[in-house]
Enzyme design. Structure first.
Site, PDB file in Angstrom:
ATOM      1  N   THR A 209       0.894  -1.147   0.000  1.00 56.55           N
ATOM      2  CA  THR A 209       0.000   0.000   0.000  1.00 56.55           C
ATOM      3  C   THR A 209       0.931   1.194   0.000  1.00 56.55           C
ATOM      4  O   THR A 209       2.050   1.084   0.480  1.00 56.55           O
ATOM      5  CB  THR A 209      -0.834  -0.011   1.301  1.00 56.55           C
ATOM      6  OG1 THR A 209      -1.670  -1.148   1.297  1.00 56.55           O
ATOM      7  CG2 THR A 209      -1.677   1.235   1.449  1.00 56.55           C
ATOM      8  N   ARG A 237     -13.362  -8.249  -2.614  1.00 56.90           N
ATOM      9  CA  ARG A 237     -12.839  -7.942  -1.285  1.00 56.90           C
ATOM     10  C   ARG A 237     -12.332  -6.495  -1.213  1.00 56.90           C
ATOM     11  O   ARG A 237     -11.663  -6.015  -2.120  1.00 56.90           O
ATOM     12  CB  ARG A 237     -11.693  -8.901  -0.964  1.00 56.90           C
ATOM     13  CG  ARG A 237     -10.996  -8.624   0.378  1.00 56.90           C
ATOM     14  CD  ARG A 237      -9.663  -7.929   0.195  1.00 56.90           C
ATOM     15  NE  ARG A 237      -8.911  -7.862   1.452  1.00 56.90           N
ATOM     16  CZ  ARG A 237      -7.795  -7.148   1.615  1.00 56.90           C
ATOM     17  NH1 ARG A 237      -7.296  -6.466   0.610  1.00 56.90           N
ATOM     18  NH2 ARG A 237      -7.180  -7.123   2.764  1.00 56.90           N
ATOM     19  N   VAL A 238     -12.664  -5.812  -0.135  1.00 53.92           N
ATOM     20  CA  VAL A 238     -12.154  -4.471   0.103  1.00 53.92           C
ATOM     21  C   VAL A 238     -11.377  -4.485   1.423  1.00 53.92           C
ATOM     22  O   VAL A 238     -11.834  -5.063   2.410  1.00 53.92           O
ATOM     23  CB  VAL A 238     -13.302  -3.435   0.162  1.00 53.92           C
ATOM     24  CG1 VAL A 238     -12.787  -2.073   0.606  1.00 53.92           C
ATOM     25  CG2 VAL A 238     -13.972  -3.323  -1.198  1.00 53.92           C
ATOM     26  N   GLY A 239     -10.206  -3.879   1.411  1.00 52.77           N
ATOM     27  CA  GLY A 239      -9.383  -3.808   2.618  1.00 52.77           C
ATOM     28  C   GLY A 239      -9.604  -2.509   3.366  1.00 52.77           C
ATOM     29  O   GLY A 239     -10.626  -1.839   3.188  1.00 52.77           O
ATOM     30  N   THR A 260      -0.812   0.608   6.540  1.00 51.80           N
ATOM     31  CA  THR A 260      -0.501  -0.419   5.551  1.00 51.80           C
ATOM     32  C   THR A 260      -0.372  -1.734   6.293  1.00 51.80           C
ATOM     33  O   THR A 260       0.272  -1.796   7.334  1.00 51.80           O
ATOM     34  CB  THR A 260       0.808  -0.108   4.806  1.00 51.80           C
ATOM     35  OG1 THR A 260       1.179  -1.272   4.058  1.00 51.80           O
ATOM     36  CG2 THR A 260       1.950   0.245   5.744  1.00 51.80           C
TER      37      THR A 260
END
Lengths: 341, 341
Positions: A209, A237-239, A260
């Protein structure tokens, strides 16, 4: 005797003030991801390449601050440099999903007014951080996802590219490797009848990230984060990166934070806002709050790092992985750049 | 004189204990959305219909708690009842997007272990809250979006329906009305050269969400929220409901929270986790923390409400709109149901 005490007190005050003056005032801190980054696995050329882009990002953002522009501009500028490099898992260097796509997430927040913008699951936006900023400044919304977010970005003048712009041979190899490990895991899981869960075996597929936090001359903080997410990710999927409070948060009253790491743990711990809350309600100092937030991620079984900056120009860059690409610059242009522990 | 003081103190202690024993212990609190809900706009039939479904949802969830099952089960059960009713903006009664679709969001969180699951932008899942639970329990992820989330839900055994299941004439009329107002606003904006922002003119299009917080016999908290989002929404907009920390949060140490309101402000204020942080770090009591969180939404210019419950069975249901559909039940089955201020 009385005079001696007085002199000692005066000396202590002077020493304290001198120390205070020595405290560096940072104006921009960036990260390029945390993970199993070990000196022994790094070639001199690769390390030099990372150092070069991190320095470019830092200098580009610093020039903005020095010019008297907004911390938001500095954050966007620094992140765009990292997004444009194939080295980082964001923009150009984004990893591939299970379906062989690049689905990116980004968020930005203005600490002066708590305005925020984010995009998730975008596939055609060259610089997702600029799309996040457009959502913040040109819509009534905070978060947009998928094709809708792309449509909005395009109508706002954000640069659109063909999805194959994001192809890099390294990331394609990464996907092939992850899929191979995934199928091995599926066989193992089946054999042991152990886990019905879906996921990858290699923790490092969860990392990568980029992010920045900045403080401008007007005393305003901003934070931003951009990512290609997880190699081989499935199911939309979302982080944590595009989630305000989880991966990104900024508030002049407290702190600007960009995270991150293993996103799921950052969402569950509301990490970025947790740093702010420990400072606001718990009266923790910046270092303590930032470190505690990472420790809490570790306690749940997650890992990663974060960068934090406050209006006094104090900063923290804690992480509990082997390394984190990170760099900071003071108001005088003094650069600190670190990769390993 | 001494004895008199002693007796007074003893009486005070007894009175305090009696009062403590009288404190109701709530085990389930639900909401069906906040907004411009005024008695004068409500027919007796409509009010009776809302009361009926809210009571059904409360009783269904209460039966689960009484049975000794998990607070997570109670939250899911209560929310499914409201999702299955056309009265609320969630599941069956979801509002339409600008493109004439129903895009739903939901989240659930387990206060005992901080596990969480959420889905955003799903169009074919009959009960989004159950899909959120599947994400939590059957994947390594916390948040899934769009078609990917639907694919996962289907593979996990969650009920899939045709998108036209979500058609209701009332919501279709609502979209037509919103579009008409939107075009009027566009003309006005253009005429005044005032605003380049996109959005709807009617604040109530932003409202309508269902949610539940529960406390089980084992002393575990859970929270869940489900919504159809905003009438006439565009660009894959996501509100606070599926965002852990913004619309939904649960932690045995502090509180379980579900929010309803103008989502953008709830995201920017990280409202659900803010209630928890004020309790954990700021040592605020539940009432104070819940009310302060709503006041902060108001200070930014937003509105809505929330429900909150802690492990002592204390609850709060603050809101700054004209009304909020809300109901709570004690461990003895005593029901409280309110709609207006």
């Amino acid at each position: 005797m009385k005079w001696r005490s007085f002199i000692i007190i005066v000396i202590m005050i002077l020493a304290w003030q001198a120390n205070y003056a020595r405290q560096k005032k940072y104006v921009l801190v960036i990260h390029g991801g945390a993970g199993t980054i070990l000196k022994k696995n790094m070639t001199a050329e690769k390390e030099a390449a990372y150092r070069k882009v991190l320095t470019q990002a830092l200098q580009a953002g610093y020039a903005v601050i020095k010019d008297g522009k907004k911390s938001l501009d500095a954050v966007e500028t620094a992140i765009r440099v990292m997004e444009d490099s194939p080295l980082f898992n964001a923009g150009k260097g984004s990893v591939f999903t299970n379906e062989g796509k690049n689905e990116m997430d980004a968020a930005i927040m203005d600490g002066s007014n708590l305005m925020a913008g984010s995009v998730a699951g975008v596939t055609t936006i060259k610089n997702p951080i600029s799309a996040a900023r457009a959502v913040m400044e040109k819509s009534e919304h905070v978060m947009m996802t998928g094709p809708g977010a792309e449509k909005f970005a395009k109508s706002s003048g954000v640069e659109i590219v063909s999805p194959d712009y994001f192809y890099t041979p390294e990331r394609w190899e990464g996907l092939k490797k992850a899929k191979k490990e995934d199928s091995t895991k599926a066989i193992l899981d089946h054999g042991n009848k152990k886990s019905g869960k879906l996921g990858t075996i290699n923790k490092d597929y969860k990392f990568g990230t980029v992010g920045a936090v900045a403080l401008d001359k007007a005393g305003n903080l901003a934070a931003g984060t951009s990512t290609g997410g997880m190699t081989n990710k499935k199911f939309g999927r979302v982080g944590d990166a595009p989630i305000i409070g989880a991966g990104t948060y900024a508030n002049n009253k407290t702190v600007a934070v960009s995270c991150t790491g293993w996103g799921e743990f950052y969402i569950r711990n509301v990490v970025a806002y947790d740093v702010s809350a420990m400072i606001e309600y718990g009266k923790a100092n910046l270092q303590k709050a930032a470190q505690t937030a990472i420790d809490k991620v570790g306690q749940l079984g997650g890992d990663g790092g974060l960068i934090a900056l406050n209006v006094q120009g104090e900063m923290a860059m804690p992480f509990n992985t082997a390394g984190m690409y990170r760099a900071a610059i003071t108001e005088n242009g003094e650069v600190e750049l670190l990769i390993y522990k």
